[in-house]
Enzyme design. Structure first.
Site, short mmCIF file in Angstrom:
data_model
loop_
_atom_site.label_atom_id
_atom_site.label_comp_id
_atom_site.label_asym_id
_atom_site.label_seq_id
_atom_site.Cartn_x
_atom_site.Cartn_y
_atom_site.Cartn_z
N ARG A 153 -13.78 -7.49 1.65
CA ARG A 153 -12.35 -7.33 1.42
C ARG A 153 -11.62 -8.61 1.86
O ARG A 153 -10.72 -9.09 1.16
CB ARG A 153 -11.81 -6.12 2.20
CG ARG A 153 -12.18 -4.76 1.65
CD ARG A 153 -11.43 -4.42 0.37
NE ARG A 153 -9.99 -4.47 0.56
CZ ARG A 153 -9.26 -3.44 0.99
NH1 ARG A 153 -9.84 -2.28 1.28
NH2 ARG A 153 -7.94 -3.54 1.10
N ARG A 196 0.88 -1.17 0.00
CA ARG A 196 0.00 0.00 0.00
C ARG A 196 0.92 1.22 0.00
O ARG A 196 1.58 1.51 1.00
CB ARG A 196 -0.90 -0.02 1.24
CG ARG A 196 -1.90 1.11 1.36
CD ARG A 196 -2.70 0.91 2.65
NE ARG A 196 -3.61 2.00 2.94
CZ ARG A 196 -4.88 2.05 2.58
NH1 ARG A 196 -5.40 1.06 1.88
NH2 ARG A 196 -5.65 3.07 2.92
N GLN A 252 -10.10 -3.23 -3.61
CA GLN A 252 -11.40 -2.65 -3.25
C GLN A 252 -12.43 -2.95 -4.33
O GLN A 252 -13.59 -3.26 -4.04
CB GLN A 252 -11.28 -1.14 -3.05
CG GLN A 252 -12.57 -0.47 -2.61
CD GLN A 252 -13.02 -0.97 -1.25
OE1 GLN A 252 -12.27 -0.93 -0.29
NE2 GLN A 252 -14.26 -1.43 -1.17
N HIS A 254 -7.02 1.06 -6.90
CA HIS A 254 -7.34 0.29 -5.68
C HIS A 254 -8.06 -0.98 -6.12
O HIS A 254 -9.25 -1.17 -5.85
CB HIS A 254 -8.21 1.13 -4.75
CG HIS A 254 -8.21 0.67 -3.33
ND1 HIS A 254 -7.62 -0.51 -2.93
CD2 HIS A 254 -8.75 1.22 -2.20
CE1 HIS A 254 -7.77 -0.66 -1.63
NE2 HIS A 254 -8.45 0.36 -1.15
N CYS A 304 -16.25 2.84 0.37
CA CYS A 304 -15.10 2.00 0.74
C CYS A 304 -14.61 2.29 2.15
O CYS A 304 -13.81 1.50 2.68
CB CYS A 304 -13.98 2.15 -0.27
SG CYS A 304 -13.32 3.82 -0.38
N ASP A 352 -16.81 8.11 -2.15
CA ASP A 352 -15.61 8.00 -1.32
C ASP A 352 -15.40 9.36 -0.66
O ASP A 352 -16.10 10.33 -0.99
CB ASP A 352 -14.41 7.61 -2.19
CG ASP A 352 -13.19 7.19 -1.38
OD1 ASP A 352 -13.30 7.09 -0.15
OD2 ASP A 352 -12.13 6.97 -1.99
#
Length: 294
Positions: free
Chosen positions: A281, A107, A137, A134, A253, A213
């Site tokens: 996830r 990440r 996700q 991402h 998310c 988001d």
């Protein structure tokens, strides 16, 4: 699928719809087994490096649990202790970690750094998040959509807000799985390669999925006030949700900023699937690791 063994997962668009469906199918099976407290040790004795240069809740917890439930072991590495590209070259880090681990989950900030790491590593590299993408996700989002709506055919997904990394990966997985994707963003916040709508009401009308988001992501804190003004009309509230299909679901998310991109009544309302999305996830990442690591 044998074609997924030893594969990197850097962007959704690198994988075919068939390959993505294979991950989702296995994720469904693993989720069902987890509900019955049955964990298949599909990766016994495997070791994984979890390199997190950005703060994380869901990414760290979901991947650590995924590895444990698959019978492996995860080592959490922070940015400062590795010094990727500063204390030590990306190439050297890739060589060293490839001798210790069976896969690397990272990440980080720059997509270029991710690709350089993957170029030199000879084990799979999984994108846990970059500023441009991402993909993990997006897998969880697709899994949640199929669970809640029964499939992908005829599904219209509407993104509202910043055309960020989450938006890009979601658009890619929608294209791969046959869903319609539209994004409503203010001028100056468009996602690369996506023709935006300006009217959030137009995007939300008859949509089966509304997605959003945070308006201000990590590293953009100095833009918070300007972004709050620019995104005011793109908030998912009850009025906007009422324009969508009556059975529509809402995805976020997380973390969420109540009153900014989403209102409290929507986030905690019956149509919100953000909590399923967060759980998924874990299951989708378990499937991803099981299919890519030998």
């Amino acid at each position: 699928m044998e074609s997924l063994k030893d594969r990197d997962f850097l962007r959704v668009s690198d994988w075919s719809g068939e390959e993505l469906r294979a991950v989702l199918d296995l994720a469904d099976r693993l989720k069902d087994e987890r509900k019955r407290y049955v964990d298949e040790p599909l990766l016994p004795g495997r070791s994984f490096g979890l390199l997190l240069e950005k703060p994380s809740l869901r990414t760290r917890v979901s991947f650590e649990l995924a590895v444990e439930q698959l019978g492996g072991h995860a080592v959490h590495l922070t940015g400062p202790e590795v010094g990727l590209g500063h204390r030590e070259s990306i190439r050297d880090v890739a060589y060293v970690l490839s001798r210790y681990f069976d896969a690397i989950i990272i990440r980080t900030f720059a997509q270029e750094l991710l690709h350089e790491l993957a170029e030199h590593a000879y084990i799979p590299v999984i994108n846990g998040l970059t500023d441009e993408a991402h993909p993990c996700q997006a897998l969880a989002d697709a899994m949640t959509i199929r669970e809640r709506l029964g499939g992908f055919d005829g599904v219209r997904v509407a993104w509202l807000g910043d055309g960020n990394n989450v938006c890009v990966s979601l658009s890619e997985i929608c294209a791969a799985l046959g869903m319609e994707f539209v994004a409503a963003t203010p001028e100056g916040y468009e996602a690369p390669g996506i023709e935006p709508l300006r009217d959030p009401r137009e995007a939300a009308r008859d949509a089966n999925v509304l997605c959003t988001d945070v308006w201000t992501s990590m590293g953009q804190e100095d833009e918070r006030e300007r972004r709050a003004r620019d995104f005011t009309d793109y908030r998912i509230d009850g009025e906007l949700l009422a324009l969508a299909d009556p059975d529509a679901i809402v995805l976020h998310c997380l973390p969420a900023h109540l009153g900014d991109e989403i209102t409290e009544d929507v986030l905690y309302g019956p149509q919100c699937a953000a909590w399923d999305e967060a759980e998924n996830r874990l299951h989708s990442e378990k499937a991803l690791l099981a299919l890519t690591v030998r």
